[in-house]
Design an enzyme around this catalytic site. Structure first.
Site, PDB file in Angstrom:
ATOM      1  CB  VAL A 213      -7.552  -1.215   9.067  1.00  0.00           C
ATOM      2  CG1 VAL A 213      -8.893  -1.904   8.898  1.00  0.00           C
ATOM      3  CG2 VAL A 213      -7.343  -0.791  10.514  1.00  0.00           C
TER       4      VAL A 213
ATOM      5  N   GLY B 266     -13.129   1.660   7.644  1.00  0.00           N
ATOM      6  CA  GLY B 266     -14.402   2.323   7.925  1.00  0.00           C
ATOM      7  C   GLY B 266     -15.210   1.606   8.992  1.00  0.00           C
TER       8      GLY B 266
ATOM      9  CE1 TYR C 183      -3.496   2.767   0.756  1.00  0.00           C
ATOM     10  CE2 TYR C 183      -2.006   3.421   2.515  1.00  0.00           C
ATOM     11  CZ  TYR C 183      -3.095   3.688   1.713  1.00  0.00           C
ATOM     12  OH  TYR C 183      -3.776   4.865   1.860  1.00  0.00           O
TER      13      TYR C 183
ATOM     14  CE1 TYR D 110      -3.531   7.281  11.887  1.00  0.00           C
ATOM     15  CE2 TYR D 110      -2.059   8.337  10.331  1.00  0.00           C
ATOM     16  CZ  TYR D 110      -2.537   7.196  10.939  1.00  0.00           C
ATOM     17  OH  TYR D 110      -2.019   5.978  10.600  1.00  0.00           O
TER      18      TYR D 110
END
Length: 156
Positions: A86, A92, A23, A130
């Site tokens: 995650v 979400g 990612y 954040y």
């Protein structure tokens, strides 16, 4: 939903570290082995800790990996969050917030005065997340790092 990692979690933590590296567009930099993770988290001189986020079925959907730092200005330890991840399908669902809440709770319980981490400048979704929790960037500081040949040369 959030629990302390145990040695049997090493393979899934390792897999999620690889997912995070992908990612972050840095797959080639994630070289840690399962054996290294086991030693860091559960070895004789372990210095890192991890939590797992699980869904209602008990399947791991995220993790945090952290260690203690120390503030000479405040005179107490803090937590440095090395990784928070995650899995995309679970985003979400409150797992990231739950992982951070667990670390904040540890700080409060233990008298630590800082919970710190780094985020890539291009990672707008994470930055927004954040900041929604009240975290603020420390943009007056620049992170420096010695690795590979530069580290070996200086340490020789």
């Amino acid at each position: 939903m959030i629990r302390d990692a145990v040695p049997a979690d090493i393979p899934v933590i390792h897999t999620m570290i690889r997912e995070l590296a992908e990612y972050e567009r840095a797959s080639e930099e994630a070289r840690a082995t399962e054996e290294q993770l086991h030693e860091a988290l559960f070895g004789e001189r372990s210095a890192a800790y991890a939590h797992l986020a699980e869904d209602a079925a008990g399947d791991p959907v995220g993790f945090s990996l952290w260690f203690l730092n120390f503030s000479t200005w405040r005179g107490v330890h803090g937590i440095y969050l090395e990784d928070l991840y995650v899995r995309p399908a679970a985003r979400g669902g409150g797992y990231g917030k739950a992982l951070l809440t667990q670390l904040a709770r540890l700080c409060v319980e233990r008298g630590y005065e800082r919970l710190e981490w780094s985020v890539l400048n291009w990672n707008a979704p994470s930055i927004a997340f954040y900041e929604s929790l009240g975290a603020r960037p420390q943009d007056e500081w620049t992170v420096y790092r010695l690795t590979d040949d530069a580290l070996k040369s200086l340490g020789a």
